[in-house]
Design an enzyme around this catalytic site. Structure first.
Site: not given
Ligand SMILES: Cc1ncc(COP(=O)(O)O)c(C=O)c1O
Length: 357
Positions: A48, A99, A170, A195
Site C-alpha cells: 500500500r 467534470y 485537471d 483517458k
C-alpha cells in the site's frame, strides 16, 4: 531517465523515462511487480506504500509534467485527495462545468459541512479572480469537460496565490504535451490517466503531480493512509500507453481539426465547440436531445460510450447522465476523436448526420 538528459523533448521523455537502468540483461521495460509485501529492511516495505511499477509510471509522468508524481486508483481518487488538502469549512473555487464527478464531490463535501464550494464560469477571468478572495483552493479544469471552455490559468493562478490559495489544474483533456500547468505557476496537476495517458480504454487510474515537496508528502501520506492506490497492472498499462502518447495525441488532434472543419458546414449541427487543440470536441445538434440520441445509435465506426482519450473514436450525449450540469445543452454530443483514418470517421458521421436532416 538518465540524469545527463535534461533537454530532451516531451516525445523523447515519453519513450525513455521510467526505464530500468542499462545493465547487462536488464529488461528494457519495468516489469509488472505483483507484490503485497517486500522483504523488510528496504524502502518499499508494504504494497500500500510503494510499488516499483507505479514508481516507473510516476517517474515518466512526473518528467512530462515537470514535477513529482503520485498515482492513484482513479482520476476521482486523485481529485478527492486534492480536495481533502483544505481545512474544515474552507472555500474552494471551481468551474461550474468541470467534470461532473468533481462537481459532485464538491457538492457532497459541502452538504456535509466539510468545505464551501463556489462555482464559476472559468471563461470569465475577472469573475474567477474576484472569487479567489478568501479561497483555500482554486480548482481549474481547462479545457472543461464537456463544455470545452478554456481558463486563463496564469492570470487566475497569480490572483489565487495573492489570496493565499493553492491552485490545482485537471489537465486530463490537454495532456502535458499540450499544456504544462506547473510551468504556468500552479501547485498541483491532476489527471484521469484513464483517458489519454493510458489511451487504450483498458485501465482506470489517476495521478497528481506537484513541484512542492511539502504537498507531495501530505498527498503521499493521505494515499498511504486511505489506500487510494492504483492497481499494478493498471500502472503498467498506463506506462505502456504513455510511450505513444505524443503519436496518439498528434493524430487525434489532426483528425479533430479536420472533423471540426467539416462539421461546421453540416446543417444538422448548430454549434461546434473546439478549443483549437487536443482530440476532444463537442457538437450541439439543431434538433436537440432526440437527434443527439439518434446520432449516437446510427454510426458503425464511432462507438457510443462514455470516457474519452482512447485510440478509438467514441461519443455520447452528455445530458444522458442525470448528474451532468443543467447548463450543458440537451443536444450536446461530446466526441473523443481517435486515431483512425479521418475520411472513414467523417463518412460514418456524415451518413448518420444526413439521416437526421
Ligand atoms: C476531466 C476529468 N477529470 C477527472 C475524471 C475522473 O477520472 P476517473 O474516471 O479516472 O476517475 C474524468 C473522467 O471522465 C474527467 O474527464
Amino acid at each position: 531517465m538518465p540524469e545527463d538528459s535534461p533537454t530532451w523533448k516531451p516525445s523523447t521523455i515519453a519513450v525513455t523515462a521510467g526505464r530500468p537502468g542499462r545493465e547487462p540483461d536488464a529488461p528494457l521495460n519495468t516489469p509488472l511487480v505483483m507484490a503485497s509485501t517486500y522483504v523488510a529492511g528496504g524502502e518499499l516495505e508494504y504494497g500500500r506504500y510503494a510499488n516499483p511499477t507505479w514508481a516507473a509510471l510516476e517517474e515518466a509522468l512526473g518528467a512530462l509534467e515537470g514535477g513529482r508524481c503520485l498515482t492513484f486508483g482513479s482520476g476521482l481518487a486523485a481529485v478527492a485527495t486534492v480536495f481533502d488538502l483544505v481545512g474544515q469549512g474552507a472555500k474552494v473555487v471551481a468551474p461550474r462545468h468541470a467534470y461532473h464527478g468533481s462537481v459532485m464531490q464538491l457538492a457532497d463535501l459541502e452538504s456535509r459541512g466539510r468545505l464551501q464550494a463556489t462555482l464559476v464560469d472559468v471563461t470569465d477571468t475577472d469573475a474567477v479572480v474576484k472569487a479567489c478572495d478568501d479561497a483555500a483552493l482554486v480548482w481549474l479544469e481547462s479545457p472543461t469537460n464537456p463544455a470545452l471552455e478554456v481558463a486563463d490559468i496564469e492570470t487566475i493562478t497569480q490572483a489565487a496565490h495573492a489570496a493565499g490559495a493553492y491552485v490545482a489544474v485537471d489537465n486530463t483533456f490537454a495532456t502535458p504535451l499540450l499544456q504544462k500547468p506547473l510551468e504556468l505557476g500552479v501547485d498541483l496537476v491532476v489527471h484521469s490517466g484513464t483517458k489519454w495517458l493510458a489511451g487504450h480504454s483498458d485501465a482506470v487510474i489517476g495521478a497528481v503531480v506537484t513541484g512542492d515537496d511539502e504537498l507531495y508528502d501530505v498527498l503521499k501520506g493521505r494515499r498511504d493512509l486511505v489506500g487510494a492506490i492504483p492497481g499494478t497492472m493498471e500502472a503498467w498499462l498506463t506506462l505502456r500507453g504513455l510511450r505513444t502518447l505524443h503519436l496518439r495525441v498528434e493524430r487525434a488532434q489532426t483528425n479533430a481539426q479536420e472533423l471540426v472543419r467539416r462539421l461546421e458546414a453540416h446543417p444538422a449541427v448548430s454549434e461546434v465547440r473546439y478549443p483549437g487543440f487536443g482530440g476532444i470536441l463537442a457538437i450541439v445538434l439543431a434538433e436537440g436531445a432526440i437527434a443527439a440520441d439518434l446520432l449516437t445509435h446510427k454510426t458503425r465506426l464511432w462507438v457510443h460510450a462514455t470516457s474519452l482519450g482512447g485510440v478509438e473514436s467514441t461519443f455520447e450525449r452528455r445530458r444522458r447522465w442525470k448528474t451532468e450540469s443543467a447548463t450543458i445543452p440537451e443536444g450536446l454530443v461530446r466526441m473523443s476523436v481517435g486515431i483512425e483514418d479521418v475520411d472513414d470517421l467523417w463518412d460514418d458521421l456524415q451518413r448518420a448526420l444526413d439521416d437526421l436532416t
